[in-house]
Design a protein around this motif. Structure first.
Motif, short mmCIF file in Angstrom:
data_model
loop_
_atom_site.label_atom_id
_atom_site.label_comp_id
_atom_site.label_asym_id
_atom_site.label_seq_id
_atom_site.Cartn_x
_atom_site.Cartn_y
_atom_site.Cartn_z
N GLU A 10 -3.31 2.95 -5.74
CA GLU A 10 -4.88 2.42 -5.97
C GLU A 10 -4.21 2.22 -6.98
N LEU A 11 -3.28 2.96 -6.81
CA LEU A 11 -2.96 2.79 -8.87
C LEU A 11 -1.82 2.29 -9.37
N LEU A 12 -0.85 2.42 -8.53
CA LEU A 12 1.05 1.83 -9.41
C LEU A 12 0.96 -0.25 -9.60
N PRO A 13 0.15 -0.08 -8.47
CA PRO A 13 -0.50 -1.87 -7.75
C PRO A 13 -0.57 -2.44 -9.12
N LYS A 14 -1.50 -2.07 -9.86
CA LYS A 14 -1.87 -2.17 -11.31
C LYS A 14 -1.66 -2.26 -12.18
N LEU A 15 -0.13 -1.34 -12.00
CA LEU A 15 0.80 -1.75 -12.88
C LEU A 15 1.66 -3.17 -12.46
N ALA A 54 1.94 11.41 2.77
CA ALA A 54 3.53 11.12 3.78
C ALA A 54 3.72 9.68 4.92
N MET A 55 2.32 9.22 5.28
CA MET A 55 2.67 8.62 6.09
C MET A 55 1.81 7.26 5.16
N THR A 56 1.06 7.31 4.18
CA THR A 56 1.98 6.11 3.21
C THR A 56 3.07 5.57 3.95
N ASN A 57 4.42 6.23 3.61
CA ASN A 57 5.72 5.54 3.54
C ASN A 57 5.74 4.46 4.32
N ILE A 58 4.73 4.06 5.62
CA ILE A 58 4.95 3.31 6.71
C ILE A 58 5.00 1.84 5.69
N MET A 59 4.16 2.10 4.46
CA MET A 59 3.62 0.68 3.99
C MET A 59 5.49 -0.21 3.56
N PHE A 60 6.76 0.96 3.25
CA PHE A 60 8.34 0.61 3.94
C PHE A 60 8.79 0.47 5.37
N CYS A 61 8.28 0.20 5.91
CA CYS A 61 8.52 0.24 7.11
C CYS A 61 8.06 -2.12 7.17
N GLY A 62 9.56 -2.03 8.69
CA GLY A 62 9.34 -3.62 8.74
C GLY A 62 7.93 -4.13 9.33
N LYS A 63 7.61 -5.46 9.84
CA LYS A 63 6.57 -5.60 10.19
C LYS A 63 7.13 -6.06 11.85
N GLY A 64 5.98 -5.35 12.47
CA GLY A 64 6.09 -4.77 14.32
C GLY A 64 6.50 -3.78 13.83
N VAL A 88 -13.21 1.41 2.59
CA VAL A 88 -13.97 0.36 2.30
C VAL A 88 -13.55 -1.30 2.55
N TYR A 89 -11.67 -0.83 1.00
CA TYR A 89 -11.68 -2.15 1.21
C TYR A 89 -10.46 -1.95 0.43
N MET A 90 -9.05 -2.75 0.74
CA MET A 90 -7.36 -2.78 0.54
C MET A 90 -7.49 -3.97 0.26
N SER A 91 -6.67 -4.47 -1.88
CA SER A 91 -6.37 -6.40 -1.31
C SER A 91 -5.09 -6.28 -1.12
N PRO A 92 -4.21 -7.23 -0.23
CA PRO A 92 -3.12 -7.49 -0.14
C PRO A 92 -2.46 -7.90 -1.52
N LEU A 93 -1.99 -7.67 -2.14
CA LEU A 93 -1.72 -7.47 -3.39
C LEU A 93 -1.36 -6.13 -3.63
N VAL A 94 -2.10 -5.66 -3.65
CA VAL A 94 -1.77 -3.79 -3.67
C VAL A 94 0.14 -3.54 -3.59
N PHE A 95 0.82 -4.68 -2.07
CA PHE A 95 1.95 -5.00 -1.73
C PHE A 95 2.38 -6.01 -2.37
N SER A 96 2.42 -6.25 -3.49
CA SER A 96 3.16 -7.12 -4.00
C SER A 96 4.30 -7.43 -4.04
N ARG A 97 4.56 -6.25 -4.82
CA ARG A 97 6.03 -5.60 -4.92
C ARG A 97 6.97 -4.83 -3.33
N THR A 98 6.13 -4.78 -2.57
CA THR A 98 6.59 -3.84 -1.49
C THR A 98 7.60 -4.85 -1.05
N GLU A 99 8.32 -5.78 -0.75
CA GLU A 99 9.16 -6.04 -0.07
C GLU A 99 10.77 -6.38 -0.64
N GLU A 100 10.00 -6.49 -2.15
CA GLU A 100 11.13 -6.66 -3.31
C GLU A 100 11.67 -4.55 -3.40
#
Length: 358
Positions: free
Chosen positions: A133-138, A283-293, A202-214
């Protein structure tokens, strides 16, 4: 207290970005009948809305404003900017105004002159809130304007290192850090606000993961394929965790608490995982770094009104499950210890237990 809309202020619109529409299927939940009706109602939109329309995300520069109480923004004439209210209660908003008045009366208001980006919200000391919710704003702001300073919570210990490392590893920006205590008051000559990326629960934008794959591409993964995340020693723990961990270890799971890992170590640990089991928490936030599936199984007390990890999993293409457990304590206390049945977990993992093993 007067509340004013951001668009009514003297401001400079910097950019408006369209957040893509998306579909989100409801989570697969074990023991849904254990969830109290009031908790289910609180999660209903986040779990069952399915269709999330395109939304605008705005970057706006405002002038001569106060910041206090985990990111509340007040104008020079003490009006609260509506878009800065992020899970703050009316009482917290009132305390923010009082803090400004007291600081002014003491003649101790510090003025910040460099153009600054606000990266604060209620619950800002939580790793998940920071990462999603914060770092993706940068990441978004960096695309549209030069920045001098980041307004961030003052944190300590490992989280202080994680905060700075996550900035350094995800951006070319070398910022000044303007650190603030929760109720501290500062006056900013220029402040950049990003609005619309998230609405917690309520809502989360796909844009919050704009640099996750990088980030994933930049940090090599480990050989670990199965992870169990513990919250031992903190609130919201599995009461029968020893038995649960013993079972998971027989299935090839590494049991770990990521709380003291560096940011890079956390990315590395999750990058190649194909199954993650863990108690609902930061700590479960780190699932954002897991691969698809990747299969993700979140263990949660029945009384926990949270859709955060469901959104992360849905937007990252993960196979998401929740197992809800019976709470030992007041029914509404989502930080109380809770039980998870081994056979429930085995069933979601696709493991057949010997008769009587659960």
């Amino acid at each position: 207290m007067d509340v004013v809309d951001l668009h009514a202020l003297h401001r400079v619109p910097v950019a408006e970005v369209s957040s893509p529409a998306y579909e989100l299927t409801p989570p697969r939940v074990v023991n849904p009948s254990a969830i109290p009706l009031s908790i289910m109602q609180a999660m209903r939109h986040g779990w069952f809305a399915r269709t999330h329309a395109s939304r605008p995300v705005t970057l706006t520069k405002v002038f001569d404003v106060y910041v206090t109480m985990e990111g509340l923004v007040f104008t020079q004439d003490k009006k609260l900017v509506r878009q800065s209210i992020a899970q703050h209660t009316p009482e917290e908003c009132a305390r923010g105004l009082a803090a400004i008045m007291q600081t002014e009366q003491a003649g101790s208001v510090q003025v910040i002159r460099p153009s600054s980006l606000l990266l604060r919200k209620r619950g800002e000391h939580n790793y998940g809130h920071w990462m999603v919710e914060l770092l993706p704003k940068l990441w978004l702001a960096e695309e549209y304007l030069p920045l001098c300073s980041l307004v961030v919570p003052r944190v300590s210990g490992n989280f202080a290192r994680v905060l700075r490392d996550s900035v350094a590893l995800s951006t070319s920006f070398q910022p000044l850090f303007c650190e603030m205590d929760a109720a501290e008051v500062l006056f900013f000559k220029e402040l950049v606000l990003v609005d619309g990326l998230t609405d917690h629960g309520v809502y989360m934008s796909p844009l919050v993961f704009s640099r996750t794959e990088e980030l994933r591409a930049r940090i090599p993964g480990t050989q670990v394929r199965r992870l169990y995340l513990t919250r031992r020693g903190r609130s919201r723990t599995v009461r029968n965790e020893d038995a649960l961990m013993a079972f998971l270890q027989t299935q090839g799971f590494l049991c770990v608490d990521p709380a003291e890992l560096t940011f890079a170590e956390q990315v590395k640990l999750f990058r190649n995982a194909d199954c993650v089991v863990g108690v609902m928490g930061a700590a479960m936030t780190n699932i954002m770094f897991c691969g698809k599936g990747t299969k993700v199984i979140t263990l949660a007390p029945a009384s926990m009104p949270d859709t955060f990890f469901h959104f992360i999993a849905g937007l990252r293409g993960l196979a998401y499950y929740e197992i809800r457990g019976r709470v030992h304590g007041p029914a509404e206390d989502w930080n109380a210890p809770f039980d998870i049945e081994t056979d429930d977990l085995a069933r979601v993992l696709g493991i057949a237990l010997p008769h009587g093993a659960a």
